[in-house]
Design an enzyme around this catalytic site. Structure first.
Site, PDB file in Angstrom:
ATOM      1  CB  CYS A 164      -0.918  -0.141   0.981  1.00  0.00           C
ATOM      2  SG  CYS A 164      -0.018  -0.357   2.784  1.00  0.00           S
ATOM      3  CG  HIS A 222      -0.576   4.225   4.529  1.00  0.00           C
ATOM      4  ND1 HIS A 222      -1.247   3.831   5.681  1.00  0.00           N
ATOM      5  CD2 HIS A 222      -0.323   3.172   4.014  1.00  0.00           C
ATOM      6  CE1 HIS A 222      -1.366   2.595   5.953  1.00  0.00           C
ATOM      7  NE2 HIS A 222      -0.510   2.090   4.920  1.00  0.00           N
TER       8      HIS A 222
END
Ligand code: A2P
Length: 333
Positions: A132, A239
């Site tokens: 990710c 994130h």
């Protein structure tokens, strides 16, 4: 001519990423005739409501792929992928795997559609979805590498607890109530933990190593100088990353901004006069990579700093995998 219709399996359909895969699939109108949802024996028989229809979760077995699957999206961890992805591939099904099991294998394409969708056609039945934190980084890096040639990258990440699955989310929620952590080595509530995945002999974590190796593979720059510090922060989802880049060629900030704005899948949010910059709460629920705080690194020649935020469960996992399947259909692979 009739449109071609496909049969698709979602493996790990009951998990955090698997459920998001279903949500993303439901949002898109893909020409899929038949869906099959698979998980462990523990979930067999559970009901999943998808596009107004109730499906029963089936147990993943060695016989699951015997009948005519075109594609399977796996989000069930590395061990499950290692065992079942080759079985699926041997039956002619193309697997898009979210785990790290196959990412660095030479014959396995590691794909972010905005960056290297052409790699999809080179598959031997398995395509890997990158980590990710790598996915959201390589989108702006590729946009800029094409123009200015990247010489070195320094990553510092601020990663949400959802990246550690359901138990990661619970550690933050329960930590706020004073409970001890179950997933992380220390309480994530009130802390930033410079520790994602296991430590390696060289002092890096495996997450940091993944970012380094996967960036080199996706950008096709095996000798790229790149280092990373990956940090888990008490944020539920999305994130954030500080990315410091050194280029071979000079640039202007105006041109950098335009290059990023014009690149598919990027939204530039960068007006500090209005306190405007990417935030986790802005990226949540979206598939784009948000870029801001675009400024020179004045300590070196041709240096640039970026702040890059994306929804790690969507673009960092589920949406990227579904986009790969869309590309497979487009290229009629
Ligand atoms: P299950 O819910 O039946 O355990 P998460 O990462 O959120 O824990 O999700 C992991 C996903 O992978 C779940 O859907 C889980 O199914 C599935 N899974 C884990 N191990 C296996 C296995 N051995 N076979 C099939 N699915 C598995």
């Amino acid at each position: 001519m009739d449109e071609k219709k496909y049969k698709l399996a979602v493996v790990g359909a009951t998990g955090l990423v698997g459920r998001m895969v279903l949500q993303v699939l439901a949002e898109k109108n893909l020409p899929i005739l038949e869906y099959v949802f698979l998980a462990s024996s523990h979930s067999a028989g559970k009901e999943i409501l998808f596009q107004g229809k109730t499906y029963l979760v089936q147990e993943l077995t060695e016989d699951s792929f015997n009948e005519g699957f075109h594609f399977a999206i796996f989000s069930a961890g590395g061990d499950t992928a290692k065992k079942y992805a080759p079985i699926a591939a041997s039956h002619g099904c193309i697997v898009v795997d979210n785990s790290s099991a196959f990412r660095m294998e030479k014959e396995v394409p590691l794909v972010v559609p905005e960056v290297n969708s052409e790699e999809i056609t080179n598959n031997h039945g398995i395509i890997a979805n990158p980590n990710c934190s790598t996915i959201q980084a390589v989108v702006p890096l590729k946009a800029l590498d094409d123009k200015y040639q990247i010489r070195r990258v320094i990553y510092s990440t601020y990663q949400a607890v959802s990246g550690a699955g359901r138990l990661g989310l619970e550690d933050l929620e329960n930590g706020a109530k004073g409970e001890a952590p179950k997933k992380f080595a220390h309480p994530i509530y009130q802390n930033c933990l410079p520790h994602i995945d296991v430590f390696l002999e060289n002092g890096y974590t495996k997450e940091e190593e993944k970012m380094i190796n996967e960036t080199r593979k996706i950008l096709k720059k095996p000798d790229l100088k790149v280092t990373a510090t990956c940090v888990r922060v008490p944020v539920m989802n999305s994130h954030s990353e500080s990315i410091n880049i050194e280029f071979e060629k000079p640039f202007t900030l105006e041109e950098v901004r335009k290059t990023l704005q014009d690149y598919p899948g990027i939204i530039v949010l960068d007006d500090v006069t209005k306190n405007e910059y990417p935030l986790a709460t802005i990226a949540n629920g979206h598939d784009e990579v948000y870029v801001g705080r675009i400024r020179r690194d004045e300590s070196i020649e041709n240096g640039l700093n970026l702040w890059v935020v994306a929804d790690n469960i969507r673009k960092g996992a589920a949406s990227n995998a579904v986009q790969i399947v869309e590309k497979l259909m487009e290229f009629d692979v």
